[in-house]
Motif scaffolding. Structure first.
Motif, PDB file in Angstrom:
ATOM      1  N   LEU A  49       0.874  -1.177   0.000  1.00 55.40           N
ATOM      2  CA  LEU A  49       0.000   0.000   0.000  1.00 55.40           C
ATOM      3  C   LEU A  49       0.909   1.224   0.000  1.00 55.40           C
ATOM      4  O   LEU A  49       1.662   1.440   0.960  1.00 55.40           O
ATOM      5  CB  LEU A  49      -0.915   0.006   1.228  1.00 55.40           C
ATOM      6  CG  LEU A  49      -1.840   1.222   1.346  1.00 55.40           C
ATOM      7  CD1 LEU A  49      -2.790   1.319   0.150  1.00 55.40           C
ATOM      8  CD2 LEU A  49      -2.630   1.178   2.650  1.00 55.40           C
ATOM      9  N   GLN A  50       0.841   2.003  -1.079  1.00 51.15           N
ATOM     10  CA  GLN A  50       1.781   3.104  -1.243  1.00 51.15           C
ATOM     11  C   GLN A  50       1.100   4.315  -1.873  1.00 51.15           C
ATOM     12  O   GLN A  50       0.052   4.197  -2.513  1.00 51.15           O
ATOM     13  CB  GLN A  50       2.965   2.672  -2.125  1.00 51.15           C
ATOM     14  CG  GLN A  50       3.771   1.525  -1.551  1.00 51.15           C
ATOM     15  CD  GLN A  50       4.961   1.148  -2.399  1.00 51.15           C
ATOM     16  OE1 GLN A  50       5.201   1.733  -3.452  1.00 51.15           O
ATOM     17  NE2 GLN A  50       5.723   0.159  -1.945  1.00 51.15           N
ATOM     18  N   GLY A  51       1.723   5.461  -1.687  1.00 47.97           N
ATOM     19  CA  GLY A  51       1.251   6.696  -2.294  1.00 47.97           C
ATOM     20  C   GLY A  51       2.393   7.440  -2.942  1.00 47.97           C
ATOM     21  O   GLY A  51       3.543   7.350  -2.504  1.00 47.97           O
ATOM     22  N   GLY A  52       2.095   8.182  -3.993  1.00 46.67           N
ATOM     23  CA  GLY A  52       3.128   8.934  -4.699  1.00 46.67           C
ATOM     24  C   GLY A  52       2.529   9.662  -5.874  1.00 46.67           C
ATOM     25  O   GLY A  52       1.491  10.322  -5.743  1.00 46.67           O
ATOM     26  N   GLY A  53       3.153   9.539  -7.034  1.00 45.07           N
ATOM     27  CA  GLY A  53       2.645  10.253  -8.193  1.00 45.07           C
ATOM     28  C   GLY A  53       3.158   9.695  -9.489  1.00 45.07           C
ATOM     29  O   GLY A  53       3.992   8.782  -9.530  1.00 45.07           O
ATOM     30  N   ALA A  64       6.226   6.705  -9.302  1.00 46.20           N
ATOM     31  CA  ALA A  64       7.065   6.453  -8.131  1.00 46.20           C
ATOM     32  C   ALA A  64       6.203   6.592  -6.883  1.00 46.20           C
ATOM     33  O   ALA A  64       5.439   7.563  -6.756  1.00 46.20           O
ATOM     34  CB  ALA A  64       8.246   7.421  -8.073  1.00 46.20           C
ATOM     35  N   THR A  65       6.308   5.631  -5.965  1.00 44.78           N
ATOM     36  CA  THR A  65       5.494   5.646  -4.749  1.00 44.78           C
ATOM     37  C   THR A  65       6.311   5.182  -3.547  1.00 44.78           C
ATOM     38  O   THR A  65       7.354   4.545  -3.693  1.00 44.78           O
ATOM     39  CB  THR A  65       4.249   4.741  -4.896  1.00 44.78           C
ATOM     40  OG1 THR A  65       4.664   3.414  -5.240  1.00 44.78           O
ATOM     41  CG2 THR A  65       3.300   5.261  -5.957  1.00 44.78           C
ATOM     42  N   LEU A  66       5.794   5.491  -2.370  1.00 43.41           N
ATOM     43  CA  LEU A  66       6.429   5.114  -1.104  1.00 43.41           C
ATOM     44  C   LEU A  66       5.341   4.717  -0.125  1.00 43.41           C
ATOM     45  O   LEU A  66       4.277   5.343  -0.084  1.00 43.41           O
ATOM     46  CB  LEU A  66       7.234   6.292  -0.546  1.00 43.41           C
ATOM     47  CG  LEU A  66       7.923   6.102   0.808  1.00 43.41           C
ATOM     48  CD1 LEU A  66       9.066   5.094   0.690  1.00 43.41           C
ATOM     49  CD2 LEU A  66       8.450   7.437   1.328  1.00 43.41           C
ATOM     50  N   SER A  97       8.449   0.319   2.201  1.00 42.44           N
ATOM     51  CA  SER A  97       8.680  -0.124   0.830  1.00 42.44           C
ATOM     52  C   SER A  97       8.504   1.040  -0.137  1.00 42.44           C
ATOM     53  O   SER A  97       7.948   2.085   0.212  1.00 42.44           O
ATOM     54  CB  SER A  97       7.724  -1.270   0.465  1.00 42.44           C
ATOM     55  OG  SER A  97       6.385  -0.815   0.480  1.00 42.44           O
ATOM     56  N   PHE A  98       8.963   0.835  -1.358  1.00 43.92           N
ATOM     57  CA  PHE A  98       8.849   1.842  -2.404  1.00 43.92           C
ATOM     58  C   PHE A  98       8.689   1.144  -3.740  1.00 43.92           C
ATOM     59  O   PHE A  98       8.870  -0.079  -3.845  1.00 43.92           O
ATOM     60  CB  PHE A  98      10.090   2.751  -2.426  1.00 43.92           C
ATOM     61  CG  PHE A  98      11.368   2.017  -2.728  1.00 43.92           C
ATOM     62  CD1 PHE A  98      11.832   1.891  -4.029  1.00 43.92           C
ATOM     63  CD2 PHE A  98      12.112   1.442  -1.699  1.00 43.92           C
ATOM     64  CE1 PHE A  98      13.004   1.205  -4.307  1.00 43.92           C
ATOM     65  CE2 PHE A  98      13.292   0.754  -1.969  1.00 43.92           C
ATOM     66  CZ  PHE A  98      13.738   0.635  -3.277  1.00 43.92           C
ATOM     67  N   SER A  99       8.352   1.895  -4.771  1.00 39.97           N
ATOM     68  CA  SER A  99       8.240   1.309  -6.103  1.00 39.97           C
ATOM     69  C   SER A  99       8.515   2.353  -7.164  1.00 39.97           C
ATOM     70  O   SER A  99       8.319   3.559  -6.955  1.00 39.97           O
ATOM     71  CB  SER A  99       6.846   0.695  -6.324  1.00 39.97           C
ATOM     72  OG  SER A  99       5.877   1.709  -6.534  1.00 39.97           O
ATOM     73  N   ILE A 100       8.979   1.879  -8.311  1.00 35.41           N
ATOM     74  CA  ILE A 100       9.129   2.712  -9.498  1.00 35.41           C
ATOM     75  C   ILE A 100       8.567   1.922 -10.670  1.00 35.41           C
ATOM     76  O   ILE A 100       8.728   0.709 -10.758  1.00 35.41           O
ATOM     77  CB  ILE A 100      10.605   3.088  -9.756  1.00 35.41           C
ATOM     78  CG1 ILE A 100      11.510   1.851  -9.739  1.00 35.41           C
ATOM     79  CG2 ILE A 100      11.090   4.117  -8.758  1.00 35.41           C
ATOM     80  CD1 ILE A 100      12.951   2.134 -10.100  1.00 35.41           C
ATOM     81  N   ALA A 105       5.019  -1.997 -16.094  1.00 31.41           N
ATOM     82  CA  ALA A 105       5.993  -2.831 -15.398  1.00 31.41           C
ATOM     83  C   ALA A 105       6.495  -2.027 -14.206  1.00 31.41           C
ATOM     84  O   ALA A 105       6.862  -0.858 -14.355  1.00 31.41           O
ATOM     85  CB  ALA A 105       7.149  -3.199 -16.322  1.00 31.41           C
ATOM     86  N   ARG A 106       6.512  -2.660 -13.020  1.00 28.97           N
ATOM     87  CA  ARG A 106       6.853  -1.941 -11.793  1.00 28.97           C
ATOM     88  C   ARG A 106       7.794  -2.787 -10.939  1.00 28.97           C
ATOM     89  O   ARG A 106       7.610  -3.993 -10.798  1.00 28.97           O
ATOM     90  CB  ARG A 106       5.583  -1.614 -10.995  1.00 28.97           C
ATOM     91  CG  ARG A 106       5.827  -0.775  -9.747  1.00 28.97           C
ATOM     92  CD  ARG A 106       4.505  -0.374  -9.095  1.00 28.97           C
ATOM     93  NE  ARG A 106       3.740   0.546  -9.902  1.00 28.97           N
ATOM     94  CZ  ARG A 106       3.342   1.754  -9.500  1.00 28.97           C
ATOM     95  NH1 ARG A 106       3.668   2.174  -8.278  1.00 28.97           N
ATOM     96  NH2 ARG A 106       2.622   2.536 -10.275  1.00 28.97           N
ATOM     97  N   ALA A 107       8.803  -2.129 -10.369  1.00 27.64           N
ATOM     98  CA  ALA A 107       9.732  -2.770  -9.439  1.00 27.64           C
ATOM     99  C   ALA A 107       9.359  -2.353  -8.023  1.00 27.64           C
ATOM    100  O   ALA A 107       9.239  -1.164  -7.722  1.00 27.64           O
ATOM    101  CB  ALA A 107      11.169  -2.360  -9.748  1.00 27.64           C
ATOM    102  N   TRP A 108       9.177  -3.352  -7.158  1.00 23.47           N
ATOM    103  CA  TRP A 108       8.855  -3.130  -5.743  1.00 23.47           C
ATOM    104  C   TRP A 108      10.099  -3.400  -4.908  1.00 23.47           C
ATOM    105  O   TRP A 108      10.718  -4.454  -5.050  1.00 23.47           O
ATOM    106  CB  TRP A 108       7.741  -4.063  -5.285  1.00 23.47           C
ATOM    107  CG  TRP A 108       6.446  -3.940  -6.016  1.00 23.47           C
ATOM    108  CD1 TRP A 108       6.032  -4.665  -7.096  1.00 23.47           C
ATOM    109  CD2 TRP A 108       5.374  -3.040  -5.717  1.00 23.47           C
ATOM    110  NE1 TRP A 108       4.780  -4.285  -7.487  1.00 23.47           N
ATOM    111  CE2 TRP A 108       4.339  -3.282  -6.656  1.00 23.47           C
ATOM    112  CE3 TRP A 108       5.175  -2.052  -4.745  1.00 23.47           C
ATOM    113  CZ2 TRP A 108       3.142  -2.580  -6.667  1.00 23.47           C
ATOM    114  CZ3 TRP A 108       3.977  -1.348  -4.741  1.00 23.47           C
ATOM    115  CH2 TRP A 108       2.977  -1.616  -5.685  1.00 23.47           C
ATOM    116  N   GLY A 109      10.454  -2.480  -4.042  1.00 25.79           N
ATOM    117  CA  GLY A 109      11.573  -2.659  -3.126  1.00 25.79           C
ATOM    118  C   GLY A 109      11.113  -2.577  -1.691  1.00 25.79           C
ATOM    119  O   GLY A 109      10.398  -1.644  -1.313  1.00 25.79           O
ATOM    120  N   THR A 110      11.468  -3.564  -0.881  1.00 27.01           N
ATOM    121  CA  THR A 110      11.088  -3.599   0.534  1.00 27.01           C
ATOM    122  C   THR A 110      12.353  -3.548   1.383  1.00 27.01           C
ATOM    123  O   THR A 110      13.260  -4.362   1.202  1.00 27.01           O
ATOM    124  CB  THR A 110      10.285  -4.878   0.858  1.00 27.01           C
ATOM    125  OG1 THR A 110       9.110  -4.905   0.041  1.00 27.01           O
ATOM    126  CG2 THR A 110       9.879  -4.911   2.319  1.00 27.01           C
TER     127      THR A 110
END
Length: 199
Positions: free
Chosen positions: A91-95, A111-113, A132-135, A153-158
């Motif tokens: 569950l992330q928010g960004g823009g 990009a989200t965090l 976590s974050f994602s791009i 396509a999205r990369a998730w980093g924890t």
């Protein structure tokens, strides 16, 4: 009545977007600190939804929720069995930043965090939450003003600390954790397609 020269401000059409999606998520391995033990997550399908609010011509605020029901390879851990069902949720928010619309297709970057939740579906095992974050990058196909298709396509980093412990039991007879994670980033890659409803 309107004063001379005063105009009525029209509501912005299509400022909000809701995108339910289905995809496939790859990867994710936890390495035990001080040993060769590891726990790998199976590649499995995923589902989620994205809510966007337009901020300017090329930018949007974004909230994304993604869930994967997968299995963890626990063959190297005694007492758990060869496989454990695991839910991995983000569950992330960004823009997003969107490129120029050409021929009904618009590229974008996202990009989200936020937070990640890892929850084993085995009695007695507790769940864990992490930063976590994602791009991501993708295309929006817009056949109409109100409806579209989102391909991404999205990369998730924890972020997992060196003192993080997973697959933990708490009870009178058995207490302890199966793995102490070596501090690192848990990476997963997700590809998905969703239907965009603009309102």
């Amino acid at each position: 009545m309107l004063a001379h020269g005063q105009t009525v401000r029209q509501p912005q059409v299509g400022r909000f977007e809701l995108t339910p999606y289905a995809g496939y998520r790859f990867g994710g391995t936890f390495e035990d600190e001080g040993s060769t033990t590891s726990v790998g997550l199976d590649d499995r399908s995923s589902t989620g939804f994205i809510f966007n609010i337009r901020e300017a011509e090329n930018t949007q605020w974004e909230i994304i929720f993604s869930r994967q029901q997968t299995r963890a390879d626990t063959t190297q851990i005694s007492g758990l069995g060869p496989r454990v069902d695991v839910d991995v949720e983000y569950l992330q928010g960004g823009g997003t930043y969107q490129g120029r619309l050409r021929n009904g297709v618009r590229p974008y970057l996202a990009a989200t965090l936020g937070a990640a939740r890892i929850a084993p579906r085995l009695s007695g095992l507790g769940d864990d939450s992490f930063v976590s974050f994602s791009i991501g990058t993708g295309l929006q196909i817009r056949p109409t003003a109100r409806f579209g298709i989102r391909l991404e396509a999205r990369a998730w980093g924890t972020l997992v600390d060196s003192d993080t412990r997973l697959f933990c039991r708490s009870g009178v007879q058995i207490a302890g954790c199966a793995i102490e994670v070596d501090g690192s980033i848990l990476w997963q890659i997700e590809t998905f397609a969703g239907l965009v409803f603009r309102f």
